[in-house]
Write an enzyme that holds these catalytic residues in place. Structure first.
Site, mmCIF file in Angstrom:
data_model
loop_
_atom_site.group_PDB
_atom_site.id
_atom_site.type_symbol
_atom_site.label_atom_id
_atom_site.label_comp_id
_atom_site.label_asym_id
_atom_site.label_seq_id
_atom_site.Cartn_x
_atom_site.Cartn_y
_atom_site.Cartn_z
ATOM 1 N N GLY A 17 0.836 -1.199 0.000
ATOM 2 C CA GLY A 17 0.000 0.000 0.000
ATOM 3 C C GLY A 17 0.866 1.242 0.000
ATOM 4 O O GLY A 17 2.014 1.212 -0.443
ATOM 5 N N CYS A 18 0.341 2.312 0.502
ATOM 6 C CA CYS A 18 1.056 3.583 0.546
ATOM 7 C C CYS A 18 2.370 3.428 1.305
ATOM 8 O O CYS A 18 2.388 2.919 2.424
ATOM 9 C CB CYS A 18 0.181 4.632 1.236
ATOM 10 N N PHE A 19 3.467 3.882 0.704
ATOM 11 C CA PHE A 19 4.758 3.682 1.357
ATOM 12 C C PHE A 19 4.913 4.463 2.648
ATOM 13 O O PHE A 19 5.740 4.129 3.482
ATOM 14 C CB PHE A 19 5.944 3.891 0.424
#
Length: 187
Positions: A17-19
């Protein structure tokens, strides 16, 4: 002075997902010495955040984790990886949708590949999740470090709405579940 040797250093790369979320979780582990947000898995060289966000480059938002295998094992990193995101949703984590958010283990050697495949198989066989795991297990490619403003994002921008609503609850859950693995500075 205690100098770090090559035996004290290994690399793992995960897309979950979002880093910003992935980075914030792994930064808090004892034995992790560095976490960088970046991109891996696409065809173009030196992609920008804006390009990756289109989903057209093939890159994944990843966290590249440098760790001391004398203090934390790849297996322990995998455990955190599997338990801190939903590995059953294809190209999606929460409201983040697109191939750039896919769940993936980029392995750096045959041992990492075997361990990731073993762990994934065991989780599927045990029925831990309600749906099959769709996490890809792929060879590591060139890592492109994300722009500087993405590095250490949660620690520097914790009051931002996305951090408050998405990252903070994930970090708090992680800290409860993995209390025994937290770096001393985070306890």
């Amino acid at each position: 002075m205690n100098q770090e040797t090559e035996q004290d250093k290994a690399v793992a790369t995960f897309g979950a997902g979002c880093f910003w979320c992935v980075e914030a979780v792994f930064q808090r582990l004892e034995g992790v010495t560095k976490v960088e947000s970046g991109y891996m898995g696409g065809a173009s060289k030196n992609p920008t955040y804006k390009e990756v966000c289109t989903g057209m480059t093939g890159h994944v938002e990843v966290a590249q984790i440098t760790y001391n295998p004398q203090k934390i094992s790849f297996e322990e990193l995998l455990e955190v990886f599997w338990k801190t995101h939903d590995p059953t949703t294809l190209n999606r984590q929460g409201n983040d949708v697109g191939t750039q958010y896919r769940s993936v283990v980029f392995y750096h050697d045959d041992k990492q590949k075997a361990l990731a495949e073993k762990y994934k198989g065991e989780l599927n066989t045990a029925g831990i999740f309600n749906s099959p795991i769709v996490t890809a297990i792929e060879p590591a490619q060139t890592f492109y470090k994300a722009e500087n403003y993405h590095q250490d994002y949660y620690n520097l921008n914790g009051s931002q709405p996305y951090c408050q609503l998405v990252v903070r609850p994930k970090v708090e859950k992680f800290e409860k579940v993995f209390k025994d693995k937290l770096a001393k500075k985070n306890q």
